[in-house]
Design an enzyme around this catalytic site. Structure first.
Site, PDB file in Angstrom:
ATOM      1  N   SER A 139       0.838  -1.192   0.000  1.00 12.80           N
ATOM      2  CA  SER A 139       0.000   0.000   0.000  1.00 12.80           C
ATOM      3  C   SER A 139       0.880   1.252   0.000  1.00 12.80           C
ATOM      4  CB  SER A 139      -0.950  -0.041   1.206  1.00 12.80           C
ATOM      5  OG  SER A 139      -1.960   0.921   1.090  1.00 12.80           O
ATOM      6  N   HIS A 170      -8.007  -4.914  -1.400  1.00 10.20           N
ATOM      7  CA  HIS A 170      -6.697  -4.421  -0.961  1.00 10.20           C
ATOM      8  C   HIS A 170      -5.932  -5.510  -0.216  1.00 10.20           C
ATOM      9  CE1 HIS A 170      -3.952  -1.138  -0.482  1.00 10.20           C
ATOM     10  NE2 HIS A 170      -3.999  -1.163   0.840  1.00 10.20           N
TER      11      HIS A 170
END
Length: 247
Positions: free
Chosen positions: A109, A226
């Site tokens: 991320s 994610h």
């Protein structure tokens, strides 16, 4: 110029390992520096991931950026906190039990910002980063600002304004802006249904690097968000370490 900053180590819930001797010589282990995602108290070092990673026969080092976990300073989302990853890289390079030629980086991320900056800083000579993994990684911070309306207030506070008001701050943090300085092989892993860092972050980085002849590999995980579902996450970890171990 390096800074003196007191950082707080994370207490481990895992028992200490002992040194392993092979043929009366201390074995040198490959190293993976894991750059966490999130900002401040949002996100953090995922200790369950560390446990999975070390089972692959790697030393795993996960810096906790300044301003987090009780450490001094302020997390700047890839600002001066990048030095915390640089310092970790320099530290493991000097360990007698670490293979200094196989020190790789993984950025998850937002951690992609810190990982890419470290890989572009140590990109030549004997201290060059071995390999770089970008997992669900941010590659364009201005695009993150546009896509994540829930993060706009935080990004403006940390970066000094919107992309229009502080364009240099957004550009300096965007991995795409420094990708031309990457010299190591790169693996990009991204879920096609990522709701936090859009899948296009991964594809744009891949096509940019591929178009310039870089050694880049892309693993797309269909329908994954994610963070991947458990079975897919395990497969992704296996794939990542197979790629890291390949010549």
């Amino acid at each position: 110029m390096s800074e003196r900053m007191q950082l707080q180590p994370l207490a481990s819930r895992y028992p200490a390992v002992t040194k392993q001797i092979m043929d009366d010589r201390l074995r040198r282990w490959p190293v993976l520096i894991y750059c966490r995602g999130g900002l401040g108290n949002y996100g953090g070092v995922n200790t369950a991931w560390l446990e999975q990673f070390v089972q692959k026969g790697y030393i795993v080092f996960a810096p906790s950026y300044r301003g987090n976990e009780g450490g001094e300073g302020r997390d700047e989302y890839g600002g001066r906190d990048r030095e915390d990853v640089h310092a970790a890289y320099r530290l493991v390079q000097g360990w007698p039990f670490a293979d200094s030629k196989r020190v790789s980086l993984m950025g998850f991320s937002r951690g992609a910002i810190n990982a890419v900056h470290t890989a572009t800083t140590y990109n030549t000579g004997p201290d060059q980063v071995h390999k770089l993994v970008l997992w669900s990684g941010v590659t364009d911070v201005e695009r993150t600002y546009q896509e994540r309306t829930d993060l706009r207030r935080t990004l403006k506070r940390v970066l000094g304004g919107s992309p229009r008001a502080a364009p240099e701050a957004y550009l300096a943090r965007s991995p795409l802006s420094s990708a031309h300085k990457l010299r190591c092989p790169v693996l990009i892993m991204h879920g096609t249904s990522d709701t936090q860092v859009n899948y296009s972050h991964g594809t744009r980085m891949y096509h940019w690097l591929k178009g310039r002849g870089a050694d880049v590999t892309f693993h797309a995980y269909g329908g994954q968000d994610h963070r991947f579902q458990e079975s897919m996450h395990k497969a992704a970890v296996d794939n990542m370490f197979d790629w890291l171990a390949a010549p």
